[in-house]
Design a protein around this motif. Structure first.
Motif, PDB file in Angstrom:
ATOM      1  N   HIS A  53      -1.805  -4.505  10.304  1.00 20.14           N
ATOM      2  CA  HIS A  53      -2.430  -3.443  11.111  1.00 20.14           C
ATOM      3  C   HIS A  53      -1.519  -3.017  12.263  1.00 20.14           C
ATOM      4  CE1 HIS A  53      -5.369  -1.278  13.563  1.00 20.14           C
ATOM      5  NE2 HIS A  53      -5.021  -2.059  14.575  1.00 20.14           N
ATOM      6  N   GLU A  56       1.585  -1.123  11.195  1.00 19.10           N
ATOM      7  CA  GLU A  56       1.310   0.273  10.858  1.00 19.10           C
ATOM      8  C   GLU A  56       1.127   1.125  12.107  1.00 19.10           C
ATOM      9  OE1 GLU A  56      -2.004   0.117   8.194  1.00 19.10           O
ATOM     10  OE2 GLU A  56      -0.713  -0.088   6.436  1.00 19.10           O
ATOM     11  N   ARG A 276       0.089  -0.629   0.692  1.00 21.03           N
ATOM     12  CA  ARG A 276      -0.674   0.439   1.337  1.00 21.03           C
ATOM     13  C   ARG A 276       0.118   1.742   1.352  1.00 21.03           C
ATOM     14  NH1 ARG A 276      -3.816  -2.004   6.669  1.00 21.03           N
ATOM     15  NH2 ARG A 276      -5.357  -3.247   5.534  1.00 21.03           N
ATOM     16  N   SER A 277       1.412   1.645   1.602  1.00 22.06           N
ATOM     17  CA  SER A 277       2.254   2.847   1.584  1.00 22.06           C
ATOM     18  C   SER A 277       2.320   3.434   0.182  1.00 22.06           C
ATOM     19  CB  SER A 277       3.659   2.508   2.084  1.00 22.06           C
ATOM     20  OG  SER A 277       3.644   2.116   3.440  1.00 22.06           O
ATOM     21  N   ARG A 279       0.050   3.287  -2.137  1.00 20.49           N
ATOM     22  CA  ARG A 279      -1.232   3.937  -2.420  1.00 20.49           C
ATOM     23  C   ARG A 279      -1.299   5.330  -1.793  1.00 20.49           C
ATOM     24  NH1 ARG A 279      -5.868   1.542  -3.989  1.00 20.49           N
ATOM     25  NH2 ARG A 279      -7.039   2.777  -2.457  1.00 20.49           N
ATOM     26  N   ARG A 280      -0.599   5.532  -0.661  1.00 21.57           N
ATOM     27  CA  ARG A 280      -0.591   6.832   0.005  1.00 21.57           C
ATOM     28  C   ARG A 280       0.541   7.722  -0.508  1.00 21.57           C
ATOM     29  NH1 ARG A 280       0.647   7.363   4.862  1.00 21.57           N
ATOM     30  NH2 ARG A 280       1.606   5.361   5.359  1.00 21.57           N
ATOM     31  N   SER A 286       7.679   1.909   1.017  1.00 21.86           N
ATOM     32  CA  SER A 286       7.533   0.605   0.359  1.00 21.86           C
ATOM     33  C   SER A 286       8.891   0.010   0.020  1.00 21.86           C
ATOM     34  CB  SER A 286       6.689   0.750  -0.917  1.00 21.86           C
ATOM     35  OG  SER A 286       5.429   1.305  -0.652  1.00 21.86           O
TER      36      SER A 286
END
Length: 366
Positions: A53, A56, A276-277, A279-280, A286
């Motif tokens: 968290h 990011e 997470r990157s 997925r976006r 990544s």
């Protein structure tokens, strides 16, 4: 409702890193009962999520590729400190610790993290797109560092066994620092656009555009909490290491499995951030995380252990065995073929994951 969720997130991501450091102070260097090990494991997992968290938040403030660089360097610096500490306490039995940890980091990042990121990105968005110029430069640097530091010692003859002589070790350390520094300058100054995410039309994405950037004060706070969380992750991982080692021995597995498990725990924040990157549809971010972590692991660990070896009485074994050299060569070939087109399908992600699975299988059953 959204405001309440944000407040709740801010509360626990602030409390958990502090709790991790406090718990680390009270458990460092002690034999832990089962109940405390369970507690440490839960706090360790929370610290990983908190680290992701805050990483990011910092990344959103400073932008790419600086955000990936912050997380990669922070994790690696703490990891290096852990390696040097364990080597100072371990004597001859820790002679291969630096080699095993660095190689595990390379295989986890270049195959595990890269494979998962490509698979997630391509399954979610059809194909995973990235900048082949920047990724290729990062891969070339990782391959060079790994060969100079982990392969050459197996074939040198100045000292018996897979070890460098003093002059050779100094050259490897200086070369690692120079290459890593040159790469960071290329990534952040001269050719920063090569390491930014791109659209499917090949246009560079200069901003996320999905939310307002946090304030400088918020970013500084997150940077401090990120450091606390990473200290907690690495320190608590060391605390549960004896329990992991006992479990590995009880299961009849090879001792190298312990190093793999510890490396997986230490690199977990970067792995989650990379997924997470992906997925976006920011697969370039990544890959920056994965290859940057591999590069930092070699480029900072080798100089640190080279300097520390002056005070160590035991040997420093850096050369890989034949099996691991084959896996490293296969990783470089596969990664090169993945990078060249600048886009990947689930097949490429699957190939990297199979190589990573082979590494894990050989760690369990060499």
């Amino acid at each position: 409702m959204i405001t309440r969720l944000r407040a709740l997130t801010a509360a626990w991501t602030t409390a958990v890193p502090v709790l991790a450091v406090v718990l680390l102070i009270f458990t460092w260097g002690r034999d832990l009962p089962v109940a405390v090990v369970v507690l440490v494991t839960l706090v360790l997992a929370g610290s990983v999520l908190a680290a992701v968290h805050h990483a990011e938040v910092v990344a959103h403030r400073v932008g790419e590729p600086f955000g990936s660089l912050v997380l990669a360097i922070a994790v690696t610096v703490i990891e290096v400190a852990l390696i040097v500490t364990l080597m100072a306490d371990g004597g001859d039995k820790s002679a291969t610790l630096a080699r095993d940890t660095v190689f595990a980091a390379v295989m986890i990042t270049c195959n595990g993290v890269v494979g998962l990121s490509l698979l997630v990105g391509s399954l979610r968005h059809g194909t995973a797109v990235f900048n082949a110029e920047g990724t290729g430069a990062a891969l070339a640097t990782v391959a060079t560092l790994a060969t100079l530091s982990l392969v050459l010692p197996t074939f040198t003859t100045s000292k018996p066994g897979p070890e460098f002589s003093g002059v050779q070790l100094t050259f490897a350390a200086v070369s690692s620092l120079i290459l890593y520094g040159l790469f960071v300058a290329t990534q952040t100054v001269r050719h920063r656009d090569h390491f930014l995410p791109i659209t499917r039309q090949g246009e560079v994405i200069t901003s996320d555009g999905h939310a307002q950037a946090p304030s400088a004060r918020t970013a500084r706070t997150s940077l401090g909490l990120l450091a606390l969380a990473l200290v907690g992750v690495v320190g608590l991982a060391k605390g549960v290491a004896p329990t992991i080692e006992s479990g590995v021995e009880a299961a009849g597995l090879h001792h190298a499995v312990v190093g793999v498990i510890i490396a997986l725990l230490v690199l977990l924040p970067e792995t989650i951030a990379a997924l997470r990157s992906a997925r976006r549809d920011r697969v370039q971010t990544s890959l920056n995380l994965a290859l940057g972590s591999a590069m930092a692991s070699i480029g900072l660990t080798i100089p640190a252990v080279a300097l520390a070896s002056v005070w160590f009485s035991g040997p420093l074994v850096l050369g890989l065995g034949a099996t691991h050299m084959v896996l490293l060569a296969l990783t470089v070939v596969v990664a090169s073929l993945t990078v060249v087109p600048g886009r990947a399908t689930p097949l490429q992600g699957g190939v990297h994951l199979v190589v990573f699975a082979a590494y894990l299988e050989l760690a369990v059953s060499p």
